[in-house]
Design an enzyme around this catalytic site. Structure first.
Site, PDB file in Angstrom:
ATOM      1  N   PRO A   2      69.208  32.486  14.532  1.00 43.92           N
ATOM      2  CA  PRO A   2      70.242  33.198  14.747  1.00 43.92           C
ATOM      3  C   PRO A   2      70.890  32.640  16.041  1.00 43.92           C
ATOM      4  O   PRO A   2      70.709  33.181  17.327  1.00 43.92           O
ATOM      5  CB  PRO A   2      69.475  34.700  14.869  1.00 43.92           C
ATOM      6  CG  PRO A   2      68.392  34.125  13.788  1.00 43.92           C
ATOM      7  CD  PRO A   2      67.721  32.665  14.271  1.00 43.92           C
ATOM      8  N   GLU A   3      72.118  32.354  15.368  1.00 42.86           N
ATOM      9  CA  GLU A   3      73.325  32.037  17.112  1.00 42.86           C
ATOM     10  C   GLU A   3      74.204  33.631  16.361  1.00 42.86           C
ATOM     11  O   GLU A   3      73.998  34.195  15.753  1.00 42.86           O
ATOM     12  CB  GLU A   3      73.971  31.171  16.804  1.00 42.86           C
ATOM     13  CG  GLU A   3      73.027  29.962  17.668  1.00 42.86           C
ATOM     14  CD  GLU A   3      73.794  29.046  17.625  1.00 42.86           C
ATOM     15  OE1 GLU A   3      74.557  28.367  18.273  1.00 42.86           O
ATOM     16  OE2 GLU A   3      72.649  27.891  17.833  1.00 42.86           O
ATOM     17  N   HIS A  98      53.778  38.093   8.307  1.00 43.82           N
ATOM     18  CA  HIS A  98      54.478  37.861  10.183  1.00 43.82           C
ATOM     19  C   HIS A  98      55.698  39.148   9.913  1.00 43.82           C
ATOM     20  O   HIS A  98      56.554  39.206  10.505  1.00 43.82           O
ATOM     21  CB  HIS A  98      55.234  35.983  10.191  1.00 43.82           C
ATOM     22  CG  HIS A  98      54.100  35.872  10.258  1.00 43.82           C
ATOM     23  ND1 HIS A  98      53.554  34.521  11.259  1.00 43.82           N
ATOM     24  CD2 HIS A  98      54.234  34.524   9.855  1.00 43.82           C
ATOM     25  CE1 HIS A  98      52.825  33.901  11.127  1.00 43.82           C
ATOM     26  NE2 HIS A  98      53.113  33.853   9.937  1.00 43.82           N
ATOM     27  N   ARG A 117      57.671  32.723  14.311  1.00 40.32           N
ATOM     28  CA  ARG A 117      57.604  32.507  15.948  1.00 40.32           C
ATOM     29  C   ARG A 117      57.602  33.429  17.131  1.00 40.32           C
ATOM     30  O   ARG A 117      57.166  33.308  18.008  1.00 40.32           O
ATOM     31  CB  ARG A 117      58.487  31.483  15.799  1.00 40.32           C
ATOM     32  CG  ARG A 117      57.849  30.193  15.899  1.00 40.32           C
ATOM     33  CD  ARG A 117      58.942  28.716  16.404  1.00 40.32           C
ATOM     34  NE  ARG A 117      59.471  28.851  14.836  1.00 40.32           N
ATOM     35  CZ  ARG A 117      61.094  27.795  14.683  1.00 40.32           C
ATOM     36  NH1 ARG A 117      61.251  26.464  15.920  1.00 40.32           N
ATOM     37  NH2 ARG A 117      61.156  27.294  13.768  1.00 40.32           N
TER      38      ARG A 117
END
Length: 280
Positions: A2-3, A98, A117
DNA sequence: CTGTAATCCTGCGAGC
DNA sequence: TGCTCGCAGGATTACA
């Protein structure tokens, strides 16, 4: 990963799904994220209502209001990191692994934060602590409307590489590795060029290239490389329009050259050696 | 003022 | 088939 365009898409997706929704219960997992979630915050969540979701750079801000005279109780400050997913789904959807945060909402849906992550973060800013100010101190202007003069000035006085400058959130907020590479290609500039070597025209080209790339990517709901999904679980589409990113060895879209990859600022940089000549 | 590298972390695909 | 290894990289920090 994600940007800004991906975070903007999440914000747009979440806004109507969350506005006015009440938190009936809250769950937080044990796994550590980039920034710690303090135990004391958890008890504050139930009973609050979501206000209007906002975005600044790659950061999401979710205000929560207390029932009384709709006073803002505080704001969740969220960063999606590399693999963060922030979605509103039906309550009976199975929990993915997660999953780190779940807000149980009053209409049989969940707001869930999932991050494989764990480079992402969720923090609570009580009303009174100015979140905008907190972000404003470290973030430059939004890339959709970059003031020309300060941008040119930042370039002129920097001896860093263009790639390093574009990744610096204090210069322009929200550009990451993908859109830095794409903007440099569109501007015809080599990622290792130094800021102060740019002519006024090149500087202008770079600024408008950033604006164009970011705007087009938002229209496509961002880029899905691996894990990114929008706020309702939909994938992005801009990855199909990449000119250079992840295209090492493939042909340039505008000339016969082959796309190359070099490491700049510790990040892989993709460029066309013909369209983006070194030197200058 | 530069740059480099390490740190956090998991999954995937290449190569053997 | 199953192993290792490199790679992906946002933000921060340490160090040359």
């Amino acid at each position: 990963m994600p940007e800004l365009p991906e975070v903007e898409t999440v914000a747009r997706d979440l806004r109507p799904l969350l506005a006015g929704r009440k938190v009936v219960a809250f769950w937080v997992g044990e796994a550590k994220l980039r920034r710690p979630w303090k135990r004391s915050w958890s008890g504050l969540m139930a009973g609050l209502r979501f206000g209007e979701v906002r975005r600044r750079g790659k950061w999401l801000m979710l205000p929560l209001e207390s029932r009384k005279p709709t006073a803002v109780a505080g704001t969740l400050l969220v960063h999606l990191g590399m693999t963060g997913q922030f979605t509103v789904v039906p309550a009976d959807d199975p929990w993915a692994d997660h999953t780190h945060f779940v807000f149980f909402l009053d209409n049989q849906t969940h707001l869930r934060f999932r991050d494989i992550r764990r480079f992402g973060s969720v923090e609570w800013f009580p009303a009174g602590q100015d979140v905008d100010n907190h972000l404003g101190e470290k973030l430059g202007p939004e890339p959709l409307d970059i003031p020309a003069a300060p941008f040119a000035e930042a370039m002129r006085r920097s001896k860093r590489t263009l790639k390093a400058i574009l990744l610096d959130q204090a210069v322009v907020a929200g550009v990451g590795n993908i859109y830095a590479d794409e903007a440099l290609f569109r501007a015809g500039l080599h990622p290792k060029r130094r800021g102060h070597t740019l002519t006024a025209a090149e500087c202008d080209r770079l600024r408008t290239a950033i604006e164009t790339v970011i705007a087009r990517a938002i229209e496509s709901r961002g880029s899905t490389i691996r894990d990114y999904v929008g706020g309702s679980g939909l994938r992005g589409g801009f990855q199909n329009e990449f000119a250079v990113y992840g295209r090492t060895g493939e042909k340039c879209v505008t000339c016969a050259g082959g796309i190359e990859r070099v490491v700049v600022s510790g990040r892989s940089s993709h460029f066309c050696p013909v369209c983006q000549p070194a030197g200058g």
